[in-house]
Each structure stands twice: as C-alpha cells, then as structure tokens.
Design a protein around this motif. Structure first.
Motif, PDB file in Angstrom:
ATOM      1  N   MET A   1      45.649  14.523  47.881  1.00 40.81           N
ATOM      2  CA  MET A   1      46.378  14.469  49.130  1.00 40.81           C
ATOM      3  C   MET A   1      45.353  14.471  50.271  1.00 40.81           C
ATOM      4  SD  MET A   1      49.434  17.005  50.421  1.00 40.81           S
ATOM      5  CE  MET A   1      50.195  17.000  48.829  1.00 40.81           C
ATOM      6  N   SER A   2      45.526  13.585  51.227  1.00 44.89           N
ATOM      7  CA  SER A   2      44.562  13.453  52.315  1.00 44.89           C
ATOM      8  C   SER A   2      44.749  14.565  53.352  1.00 44.89           C
ATOM      9  CB  SER A   2      44.709  12.092  52.982  1.00 44.89           C
ATOM     10  OG  SER A   2      45.917  12.044  53.696  1.00 44.89           O
ATOM     11  N   GLN A   3      43.713  14.779  54.141  1.00 43.13           N
ATOM     12  CA  GLN A   3      43.758  15.811  55.166  1.00 43.13           C
ATOM     13  C   GLN A   3      44.815  15.485  56.217  1.00 43.13           C
ATOM     14  OE1 GLN A   3      40.070  16.572  57.152  1.00 43.13           O
ATOM     15  NE2 GLN A   3      40.921  18.193  58.406  1.00 43.13           N
ATOM     16  N   ALA A   4      44.973  14.219  56.565  1.00 46.05           N
ATOM     17  CA  ALA A   4      45.978  13.816  57.560  1.00 46.05           C
ATOM     18  C   ALA A   4      47.384  14.149  57.075  1.00 46.05           C
ATOM     19  CB  ALA A   4      45.855  12.330  57.859  1.00 46.05           C
ATOM     20  N   THR A   5      47.643  13.945  55.780  1.00 48.51           N
ATOM     21  CA  THR A   5      48.955  14.269  55.216  1.00 48.51           C
ATOM     22  C   THR A   5      49.213  15.767  55.268  1.00 48.51           C
ATOM     23  OG1 THR A   5      48.755  12.369  53.745  1.00 48.51           O
ATOM     24  CG2 THR A   5      50.423  14.011  53.190  1.00 48.51           C
ATOM     25  N   ILE A   6      48.206  16.541  54.944  1.00 45.55           N
ATOM     26  CA  ILE A   6      48.346  18.000  54.977  1.00 45.55           C
ATOM     27  C   ILE A   6      48.602  18.478  56.399  1.00 45.55           C
ATOM     28  CG2 ILE A   6      47.104  20.172  54.621  1.00 45.55           C
ATOM     29  CD1 ILE A   6      45.680  18.774  52.266  1.00 45.55           C
ATOM     30  N   ILE A   7      47.865  17.931  57.355  1.00 47.75           N
ATOM     31  CA  ILE A   7      48.050  18.318  58.757  1.00 47.75           C
ATOM     32  C   ILE A   7      49.436  17.936  59.245  1.00 47.75           C
ATOM     33  CG2 ILE A   7      47.269  17.812  61.107  1.00 47.75           C
ATOM     34  CD1 ILE A   7      44.426  17.655  59.947  1.00 47.75           C
ATOM     35  N   ARG A   8      49.915  16.758  58.864  1.00 50.98           N
ATOM     36  CA  ARG A   8      51.251  16.313  59.257  1.00 50.98           C
ATOM     37  C   ARG A   8      52.316  17.244  58.675  1.00 50.98           C
ATOM     38  NH1 ARG A   8      50.558  11.428  58.060  1.00 50.98           N
ATOM     39  NH2 ARG A   8      51.410  11.458  55.962  1.00 50.98           N
ATOM     40  N   ARG A   9      52.164  17.645  57.423  1.00 52.08           N
ATOM     41  CA  ARG A   9      53.128  18.563  56.801  1.00 52.08           C
ATOM     42  C   ARG A   9      53.104  19.933  57.469  1.00 52.08           C
ATOM     43  NH1 ARG A   9      52.932  17.689  50.251  1.00 52.08           N
ATOM     44  NH2 ARG A   9      53.872  15.629  50.266  1.00 52.08           N
ATOM     45  N   MET A  10      51.903  20.416  57.789  1.00 57.20           N
ATOM     46  CA  MET A  10      51.794  21.710  58.462  1.00 57.20           C
ATOM     47  C   MET A  10      52.449  21.663  59.840  1.00 57.20           C
ATOM     48  SD  MET A  10      47.922  22.787  57.371  1.00 57.20           S
ATOM     49  CE  MET A  10      47.819  24.038  58.609  1.00 57.20           C
ATOM     50  N   GLY A  11      52.237  20.576  60.559  1.00 58.05           N
ATOM     51  CA  GLY A  11      52.859  20.420  61.868  1.00 58.05           C
ATOM     52  C   GLY A  11      54.367  20.385  61.781  1.00 58.05           C
ATOM     53  N   ARG A  12      54.884  19.670  60.803  1.00 58.30           N
ATOM     54  CA  ARG A  12      56.344  19.615  60.625  1.00 58.30           C
ATOM     55  C   ARG A  12      56.904  20.986  60.259  1.00 58.30           C
ATOM     56  NH1 ARG A  12      60.825  16.858  60.496  1.00 58.30           N
ATOM     57  NH2 ARG A  12      62.314  17.147  58.830  1.00 58.30           N
ATOM     58  N   ARG A  13      56.194  21.692  59.419  1.00 61.22           N
ATOM     59  CA  ARG A  13      56.655  23.020  59.004  1.00 61.22           C
ATOM     60  C   ARG A  13      56.716  23.976  60.194  1.00 61.22           C
ATOM     61  NH1 ARG A  13      54.384  25.516  53.697  1.00 61.22           N
ATOM     62  NH2 ARG A  13      55.983  24.138  52.922  1.00 61.22           N
ATOM     63  N   GLU A  14      55.779  23.830  61.127  1.00 65.31           N
ATOM     64  CA  GLU A  14      55.742  24.722  62.287  1.00 65.31           C
ATOM     65  C   GLU A  14      56.732  24.331  63.380  1.00 65.31           C
ATOM     66  OE1 GLU A  14      54.167  27.614  62.761  1.00 65.31           O
ATOM     67  OE2 GLU A  14      53.564  27.438  60.667  1.00 65.31           O
ATOM     68  N   THR A  15      57.179  23.089  63.396  1.00 62.62           N
ATOM     69  CA  THR A  15      58.089  22.647  64.449  1.00 62.62           C
ATOM     70  C   THR A  15      59.539  22.499  63.987  1.00 62.62           C
ATOM     71  OG1 THR A  15      57.549  20.321  64.002  1.00 62.62           O
ATOM     72  CG2 THR A  15      56.293  21.435  65.736  1.00 62.62           C
ATOM     73  N   HIS A  16      59.798  22.631  62.699  1.00 61.83           N
ATOM     74  CA  HIS A  16      61.161  22.517  62.176  1.00 61.83           C
ATOM     75  C   HIS A  16      61.519  23.774  61.395  1.00 61.83           C
ATOM     76  CE1 HIS A  16      60.282  18.351  63.111  1.00 61.83           C
ATOM     77  NE2 HIS A  16      61.579  18.116  63.075  1.00 61.83           N
TER      78      HIS A  16
END
Length: 193
Positions: A1-16
């Motif tokens: 899993m790429s770093q960009a994918t992990i960052i995107r998932r973390m951002g979604r988890r924090e905003t939803h």
C-alpha cells in the motif's frame, strides 16, 4: 500500500464519523432479542414456565394483530418502525462528516478544526478592516465561509478588500476542499465600539 493511500485513508478517518456505535447498539439489541427468544424456546421445550411470554403465545398474539381492536396503536408502532428504518438507511447512505478540514500535505494527514479556521479567518478580516474583535465574526461550513462585519458608525469597510484578504488567507492553508467565501458588511454601523 502506498504512502499516499495511507494518508488519504487517515484523512478520511479523521474527517468522517464512524458507524461503529450504531452498529454495536443494533447488534446488541438484536442479540438480546435472539437470546431471549432462544431462552423462551428452551423453557417451553423443557416444560418450564415462560420467563415473559411463551413462543406459542407470542405467535398467537402476533397472528392476531391484524384483527386487533386498537388499530391506532398498530399505526403508531408502524410509524415509529418506519422512522427508525429511514434513520438507519440515512445513517448508512449519508457521509457522517466531522467539523474538520484536511490540509494538503504529501507527508502526513493534517486536519484542522472548523472553529480554528473560523477564528483565524475572523482575525484576518478584523485586521484588514481595522475593527475590534467583537465586530467581526466568521463561521466555516463544509463548503463555505461566512464572514460578518459590523463596522463602527462612520467607518467605511471595503467588502472587496476583506474578501481578498480572506481568500488569500484560505489559499495559504492549502485546504483539500476549496471553500466559497461570503462576506457580509452590515449597512448600519455600531455605536460606541
């Protein structure tokens, strides 16, 4: 899993917001109902007295609901169940957003609260218009920013100057979602501020 994918998932988890609490409560209620029915069935099979209502009596009462003399109670129960069902469907479909915004960053998920953004935007608008803190308020929504300026009597405030300053301030944050800025300058000035 790429770093960009992990960052995107973390951002979604924090905003939803998570649906875990709703899922756990629903599962607990259904599990309690199933366990109760299983206990009643076991008591009935072994010949013991029912805890609340025997399965046979429960089936008879359920079958007789169609001929009940209290249709208003049935309608009320049906309406309540329909409202609960609609609430569950809406909870499943609609995104549960938290009052936060993501800041674009390639190294980590950076999240900022809407109240923090509103405070910084109000400070910028206040500094630009040279007003007291209580004369400028700002609120940040999911897609827009509302800035309300209440100037002192006899003091002209340029709406376009405030809008440009707020636009520059928001652009400097590099938010992932672009926000539409609305500036409202009160037509009547405040006295004694």
């Amino acid at each position: 899993m790429s770093q960009a994918t992990i960052i995107r998932r973390m951002g979604r988890r924090e905003t939803h917001s998570s649906r875990a609490v709703l899922s756990i409560v629903t599962a607990a209620v259904l599990l309690a109902a199933v366990l109760w029915l299983a206990l009643e069935l076991m008591l009935s099979v072994t010949g013991h007295r029912a805890l609340l209502i025997s399965p046979v009596e429960l089936m008879e009462r359920t079958a007789s609901l169609g001929t009940a003399t209290l249709p208003s109670v049935l309608v009320a129960v049906g309406v309540v169940l329909a409202v609960v069902g609609v609430a569950y469907v809406l909870a499943a479909i609609l995104p549960g957003t938290k009052p936060r915004h993501l800041i674009e960053n390639s190294r980590s998920a950076v999240v900022v609260d809407r109240e923090v953004l509103a405070s910084a935007i109000a400070r910028t608008a206040r500094t630009t218009s040279r007003l007291a803190p209580e004369q400028v308020t700002a609120s940040v929504g999911h897609r827009s920013v509302e800035v309300r300026v209440h100037p002192s009597s006899g003091v002209a405030v340029g709406e376009s100057a405030v809008r440009e300053a707020v636009d520059r301030e928001i652009a400097s944050y590099c938010l992932a979602r672009k926000l539409k800025v609305n500036v409202a300058v009160a037509s009547r000035g405040a006295v004694g501020i």
